[in-house]
Design a protein around this motif. Sequence first.
Motif, PDB file in Angstrom:
ATOM      1  N   HIS A  46      13.215  18.582  20.777  1.00 39.78           N
ATOM      2  CA  HIS A  46      14.373  18.587  21.675  1.00 39.78           C
ATOM      3  C   HIS A  46      15.628  18.539  20.809  1.00 39.78           C
ATOM      4  O   HIS A  46      15.824  17.597  20.037  1.00 39.78           O
ATOM      5  CB  HIS A  46      14.287  17.378  22.612  1.00 39.78           C
ATOM      6  CG  HIS A  46      15.515  17.170  23.434  1.00 39.78           C
ATOM      7  ND1 HIS A  46      15.977  18.107  24.331  1.00 39.78           N
ATOM      8  CD2 HIS A  46      16.394  16.132  23.492  1.00 39.78           C
ATOM      9  CE1 HIS A  46      17.074  17.653  24.908  1.00 39.78           C
ATOM     10  NE2 HIS A  46      17.363  16.461  24.411  1.00 39.78           N
ATOM     11  N   HIS A  48      19.809  18.900  20.048  1.00 35.17           N
ATOM     12  CA  HIS A  48      21.242  18.947  20.329  1.00 35.17           C
ATOM     13  C   HIS A  48      21.892  19.526  19.080  1.00 35.17           C
ATOM     14  O   HIS A  48      21.417  19.292  17.965  1.00 35.17           O
ATOM     15  CB  HIS A  48      21.814  17.550  20.559  1.00 35.17           C
ATOM     16  CG  HIS A  48      21.378  16.922  21.838  1.00 35.17           C
ATOM     17  ND1 HIS A  48      22.231  16.707  22.893  1.00 35.17           N
ATOM     18  CD2 HIS A  48      20.169  16.447  22.229  1.00 35.17           C
ATOM     19  CE1 HIS A  48      21.582  16.131  23.888  1.00 35.17           C
ATOM     20  NE2 HIS A  48      20.328  15.954  23.517  1.00 35.17           N
ATOM     21  N   ARG A 223       7.816  11.344  24.686  1.00 31.87           N
ATOM     22  CA  ARG A 223       8.936  11.751  23.814  1.00 31.87           C
ATOM     23  C   ARG A 223       9.379  10.553  23.004  1.00 31.87           C
ATOM     24  O   ARG A 223       9.616   9.471  23.543  1.00 31.87           O
ATOM     25  CB  ARG A 223      10.089  12.274  24.667  1.00 31.87           C
ATOM     26  CG  ARG A 223      11.392  12.436  23.882  1.00 31.87           C
ATOM     27  CD  ARG A 223      12.446  13.149  24.694  1.00 31.87           C
ATOM     28  NE  ARG A 223      13.724  12.451  24.658  1.00 31.87           N
ATOM     29  CZ  ARG A 223      14.828  12.875  25.269  1.00 31.87           C
ATOM     30  NH1 ARG A 223      14.811  14.001  25.971  1.00 31.87           N
ATOM     31  NH2 ARG A 223      15.946  12.185  25.203  1.00 31.87           N
TER      32      ARG A 223
HETATM   33 ZN    ZN Z   1      18.876  15.024  24.640  1.00 27.44          ZN
END
Ligand code: ZN
Length: 290
Positions: A46, A48, A223
């Motif tokens: 994941h 950013h 996660r």
């Molecule tokens: Zn995030």
Amino acid sequence: MEKLIITAAVTGSITDRSKSPHHPMTPEEIAAAALDAWRAGAAIIHLHARTEDGTPTQDLQSFTELVERITTAGCDAILNLSTGSAGGRASFEERMACLALRPEMASFDCGSVNFDTWTFLNPPGFLEDLARRMLELNVKPEIECFDTGMIFAARRLAERGLLCPPLHFQFVMGTAGGIPAGPEHLVHMLAALPPGATWSVCALGRGQLPMNVMAIMFGGHARTGLEDNVYYSYRVLAKSNAQLVERLVRLSHELGREVASPADARRILAISTQPSGTRYRMGERDEQAP
Ligand code: ZN
């Protein structure tokens, strides 16, 4: 039980070096953290994006360079790009820009939520636009739910054809204005899932490890990563994202569950089999086509 999909959330847009000297901040550090987490056993990364000085951004060019760094290193993990607000910096349109890369997966925050001092806005009109864009570009939504009502909001979008089953949920537990991290709350959320859905749990801070273990035991997915928690144990900082992933791999094996490869994760989540890098390069070719 199905194999465990581990997602590594390697940087986020809130946590920074003030919380941990090990937090990846530059594009180079984020890419290295992603690769280490993938090698340690994460099937989904994941992501950013941040600028060179570590400022969170939803800028397409920053995401493009980040994806390129990771895929050219041979990483076949599913890349799950954030459509978040870069800590309140990005407009709704800017938040959707990264979908142009046609990632295999992107976050879909299924409602607004109050954090400590600000509101993470995800109003109905934005969610409709985001869902339509993801459908058009064949991006699998990771439906992030900060509370149980957001699961029902996703079900309503699915009834309208804006989200396509099988739905995949990420329960985000332990935020200031969302559902707390605890077994009773997890059971409550599970009872709200539509048939055939897959689910994963992330939880902030000290909630991360126990909620990950519950997800392993209950047949969900997990996660981990420094975006959600910078500690390895009480008052001991995690040295890296990979260290947190390695622990989940060990725990999963101890609890009798195999860990999913990226290919396994594509099958479990019903994602098309083209790895992110291929999809990205296809997108690039499309733009150059006459
Ligand atoms: Zn995030």
